[in-house]
Design a protein around this motif. Sequence first.
Motif, PDB file in Angstrom:
ATOM      1  N   SER A 142       0.808  -1.218   0.000  1.00 52.73           N
ATOM      2  CA  SER A 142       0.000   0.000   0.000  1.00 52.73           C
ATOM      3  C   SER A 142       0.840   1.267   0.000  1.00 52.73           C
ATOM      4  CB  SER A 142      -0.921   0.008   1.227  1.00 52.73           C
ATOM      5  OG  SER A 142      -0.159   0.081   2.429  1.00 52.73           O
ATOM      6  N   ARG A 143       2.151   1.143   0.202  1.00 53.84           N
ATOM      7  CA  ARG A 143       3.011   2.322   0.272  1.00 53.84           C
ATOM      8  C   ARG A 143       3.014   3.099  -1.042  1.00 53.84           C
ATOM      9  NH1 ARG A 143       9.427   1.821   1.532  1.00 53.84           N
ATOM     10  NH2 ARG A 143      10.046   3.985   1.175  1.00 53.84           N
ATOM     11  N   GLY A 144       2.990   2.385  -2.162  1.00 53.01           N
ATOM     12  CA  GLY A 144       2.956   3.065  -3.452  1.00 53.01           C
ATOM     13  C   GLY A 144       1.701   3.906  -3.612  1.00 53.01           C
ATOM     14  N   GLY A 321       5.125  13.271 -11.856  1.00 50.22           N
ATOM     15  CA  GLY A 321       6.060  12.465 -12.630  1.00 50.22           C
ATOM     16  C   GLY A 321       6.357  11.107 -12.008  1.00 50.22           C
ATOM     17  N   TYR A 322       7.164  10.330 -12.724  1.00 49.05           N
ATOM     18  CA  TYR A 322       7.532   8.991 -12.259  1.00 49.05           C
ATOM     19  C   TYR A 322       8.937   8.667 -12.762  1.00 49.05           C
ATOM     20  CZ  TYR A 322       7.315   3.920 -11.488  1.00 49.05           C
ATOM     21  OH  TYR A 322       7.563   2.639 -11.075  1.00 49.05           O
ATOM     22  N   LEU A 323       9.798   8.210 -11.845  1.00 50.73           N
ATOM     23  CA  LEU A 323      11.158   7.793 -12.175  1.00 50.73           C
ATOM     24  C   LEU A 323      11.378   6.389 -11.640  1.00 50.73           C
ATOM     25  CD1 LEU A 323      13.133  11.070 -11.268  1.00 50.73           C
ATOM     26  CD2 LEU A 323      12.297  10.357 -13.523  1.00 50.73           C
ATOM     27  N   PHE A 324      12.239   5.630 -12.335  1.00 49.97           N
ATOM     28  CA  PHE A 324      12.425   4.217 -11.983  1.00 49.97           C
ATOM     29  C   PHE A 324      13.876   3.821 -12.186  1.00 49.97           C
ATOM     30  CE2 PHE A 324      12.714  -0.252 -13.094  1.00 49.97           C
ATOM     31  CZ  PHE A 324      11.907  -0.867 -12.148  1.00 49.97           C
ATOM     32  N   TRP A 325      14.407   3.052 -11.234  1.00 50.46           N
ATOM     33  CA  TRP A 325      15.732   2.456 -11.381  1.00 50.46           C
ATOM     34  C   TRP A 325      15.790   1.187 -10.552  1.00 50.46           C
ATOM     35  CZ3 TRP A 325      20.079   0.888  -8.680  1.00 50.46           C
ATOM     36  CH2 TRP A 325      21.230   0.679  -9.453  1.00 50.46           C
ATOM     37  N   ASP A 326      16.350   0.144 -11.140  1.00 56.37           N
ATOM     38  CA  ASP A 326      16.486  -1.140 -10.448  1.00 56.37           C
ATOM     39  C   ASP A 326      17.845  -1.737 -10.766  1.00 56.37           C
ATOM     40  OD1 ASP A 326      16.121  -4.174  -9.993  1.00 56.37           O
ATOM     41  OD2 ASP A 326      14.307  -3.329  -9.110  1.00 56.37           O
ATOM     42  N   THR A 343       9.042  14.567 -17.224  1.00 56.07           N
ATOM     43  CA  THR A 343       8.916  16.024 -17.099  1.00 56.07           C
ATOM     44  C   THR A 343       7.441  16.368 -16.887  1.00 56.07           C
ATOM     45  OG1 THR A 343      10.775  16.251 -18.635  1.00 56.07           O
ATOM     46  CG2 THR A 343       9.530  18.239 -18.132  1.00 56.07           C
ATOM     47  N   PRO A 344       6.967  16.238 -15.664  1.00 49.51           N
ATOM     48  CA  PRO A 344       5.544  16.493 -15.389  1.00 49.51           C
ATOM     49  C   PRO A 344       5.236  17.985 -15.336  1.00 49.51           C
ATOM     50  CG  PRO A 344       6.692  15.958 -13.359  1.00 49.51           C
ATOM     51  CD  PRO A 344       7.703  15.829 -14.463  1.00 49.51           C
ATOM     52  N   LYS A 345       3.990  18.304 -15.109  1.00 49.33           N
ATOM     53  CA  LYS A 345       3.574  19.703 -15.005  1.00 49.33           C
ATOM     54  C   LYS A 345       4.050  20.339 -13.712  1.00 49.33           C
ATOM     55  CE  LYS A 345      -0.617  18.931 -17.759  1.00 49.33           C
ATOM     56  NZ  LYS A 345      -2.104  18.951 -17.741  1.00 49.33           N
ATOM     57  N   TYR A 346       4.226  19.515 -12.684  1.00 50.67           N
ATOM     58  CA  TYR A 346       4.673  20.010 -11.384  1.00 50.67           C
ATOM     59  C   TYR A 346       5.919  19.236 -10.964  1.00 50.67           C
ATOM     60  CZ  TYR A 346       0.025  22.093 -11.275  1.00 50.67           C
ATOM     61  OH  TYR A 346      -1.100  22.813 -11.589  1.00 50.67           O
ATOM     62  N   PRO A 347       6.862  19.880 -10.269  1.00 51.50           N
ATOM     63  CA  PRO A 347       8.122  19.212  -9.910  1.00 51.50           C
ATOM     64  C   PRO A 347       7.963  18.236  -8.744  1.00 51.50           C
ATOM     65  CG  PRO A 347       8.109  21.436  -9.038  1.00 51.50           C
ATOM     66  CD  PRO A 347       6.851  21.302  -9.857  1.00 51.50           C
ATOM     67  N   ILE A 348       7.170  17.204  -8.979  1.00 52.52           N
ATOM     68  CA  ILE A 348       6.921  16.156  -7.989  1.00 52.52           C
ATOM     69  C   ILE A 348       7.013  14.822  -8.719  1.00 52.52           C
ATOM     70  CG2 ILE A 348       5.342  15.254  -6.246  1.00 52.52           C
ATOM     71  CD1 ILE A 348       3.942  17.998  -6.269  1.00 52.52           C
ATOM     72  N   TRP A 349       7.858  13.926  -8.205  1.00 52.80           N
ATOM     73  CA  TRP A 349       8.053  12.636  -8.855  1.00 52.80           C
ATOM     74  C   TRP A 349       7.860  11.497  -7.865  1.00 52.80           C
ATOM     75  CZ3 TRP A 349      10.978  16.924  -9.754  1.00 52.80           C
ATOM     76  CH2 TRP A 349      11.111  17.354 -11.086  1.00 52.80           C
ATOM     77  N   LEU A 350       6.989  10.570  -8.198  1.00 53.64           N
ATOM     78  CA  LEU A 350       6.977   9.278  -7.508  1.00 53.64           C
ATOM     79  C   LEU A 350       8.146   8.487  -8.068  1.00 53.64           C
ATOM     80  CD1 LEU A 350       5.409   7.186  -5.672  1.00 53.64           C
ATOM     81  CD2 LEU A 350       4.419   6.339  -7.816  1.00 53.64           C
ATOM     82  N   ILE A 351       8.950   7.882  -7.199  1.00 51.63           N
ATOM     83  CA  ILE A 351      10.098   7.120  -7.679  1.00 51.63           C
ATOM     84  C   ILE A 351      10.035   5.709  -7.120  1.00 51.63           C
ATOM     85  CG2 ILE A 351      11.507   9.215  -7.799  1.00 51.63           C
ATOM     86  CD1 ILE A 351      13.027   8.148  -5.346  1.00 51.63           C
ATOM     87  N   LYS A 352      10.612   4.795  -7.859  1.00 49.80           N
ATOM     88  CA  LYS A 352      10.713   3.406  -7.416  1.00 49.80           C
ATOM     89  C   LYS A 352      12.154   2.962  -7.618  1.00 49.80           C
ATOM     90  CE  LYS A 352       8.380  -1.063  -7.668  1.00 49.80           C
ATOM     91  NZ  LYS A 352       7.351  -1.886  -8.383  1.00 49.80           N
ATOM     92  N   VAL A 353      12.844   2.751  -6.514  1.00 50.03           N
ATOM     93  CA  VAL A 353      14.256   2.384  -6.531  1.00 50.03           C
ATOM     94  C   VAL A 353      14.411   1.021  -5.872  1.00 50.03           C
ATOM     95  CG1 VAL A 353      16.579   3.037  -5.822  1.00 50.03           C
ATOM     96  CG2 VAL A 353      14.922   4.808  -6.417  1.00 50.03           C
ATOM     97  N   ASN A 354      14.878   0.055  -6.640  1.00 52.07           N
ATOM     98  CA  ASN A 354      15.050  -1.304  -6.115  1.00 52.07           C
ATOM     99  C   ASN A 354      13.784  -1.796  -5.407  1.00 52.07           C
ATOM    100  OD1 ASN A 354      17.687  -1.351  -7.070  1.00 52.07           O
ATOM    101  ND2 ASN A 354      18.551  -0.619  -5.141  1.00 52.07           N
TER     102      ASN A 354
END
Length: 443
Positions: A142-144, A321-326, A343-354
């Motif tokens: 549920s964290r995502g 936005g959304y960024l991903f790295w694994d 490059t979203p409309k607002y400088p906020i990114w959900l990220i998923k790292v490992n």
Amino acid sequence: MMGSSSDIAETQKLNKLLQFLEQSSRLFADGQTKLPECKAPVATELFKKQNTILNERWTQNKNERGSASDGLLLNYQNGPTPRFRCFVGGKPITLQQAMELRKITYGSCQHSFGTEWRKSSLSFQNLDGKFPYGILGHRCGSRGLALCVQAFLLKHLIFDREYKSSLFALNALQPNSYERRRAFVSAVSEMLWQAGDRQRCSVCLMQEESCFGPDYRYRADRITEKLYIFDFSNLEDLQTFIRRNLDSETVIYRLYVDMDTRDGGSSKLLTDMDECSPELINLLLTGQAIQHLHNGDLVYDNDGNLLSKPIKGIANRSSIGYLFWDRSETEDKRTEIGSMLKTPKYPIWLIKVNNQFGLLFSNNLDLVSDWRVEHRFLLHYYTGLPSTTKPTQLTVDTRYPRSRPKTSLLHRRESDKIPPLEHCIMTKWYDATVDWNGTVPYV
């Protein structure tokens, strides 16, 4: 002339309805009077007769700094039975709708939310703590979802001027109780509204009684079969409804949408490990349950051959936005994120790292509209986990690229020394240097 027994019964029902509405109108006029409780079977008759909604007093004291009920917003727990109220205007979920909802969420009518999801909730952190703007996260699937809500909440806290006063604008990350609750209502409303193509959406509240009887095709989970559906075709009505039902006794479940699985989607919103699927993440961020992350529709494969059918991607620039790295992915086969999400409309990114979700955001709106601001800027990193006791601020500098070793072996060794979060940041700002400002890298 006397009417039939059915006509008399119908008249009696309508008289009861009018008496209830008359009583309710008097109660609404008194802000300190609570609505009477009623059982679900009585409410069912009202749902079929009157298309209105519960009107409940909600404090608007802008100087309020929080209360015991302010922390818990949405509760998914399956613990002691809460005190259910009578909600007017909804319709009980049918067996067919419940089956389709479970299939979309889990791929089967026999599976439902796991223990960790049932324990999860959306609750604010302490107003007097380090993250008064933050929603608490959990170390589970549920964290995502919680961080997606957090991203839209930050959007309204920082960039939506409608909710800013002259004092609040000085520090948007130090909201009072009133500001963050209003931002939360706006955030949830926007997410639901865009998922309904900005034309209509549905919200579900859970009642005490099941809406239908047992069926061999459906395994009861004590949640889905108790839902009442409220349909909205107006954003203001949706916001009002969520605001008035925002407490620990109500459950805002999931928006029911038809997922497009023709492009190879998994046809469910949660994976077998109870994690948020790519479809669910895209649904929460963009309003479309799309499996892929590239821009637009792909009509050719990597070899230039025409595909039998296009692979659907993100069509429009996302607000978040959304960024991903694994680390398990090789350099030549890494997941590519299109510019609509990078490059979203607002400088906020959900990220998923490992396989761990987090949030990167900036207070400077020009970061996504002026390339000169990208030379050197500050990013906040937020996880929502209770174990994080100190805010993490990262200074990103793109003016002086990292030095790259000439051989692949040295390059790989040098790459292993870089923290995973910095790798994720470099998928957006290539070769940028990151200063943790005294914090020991932990991601």
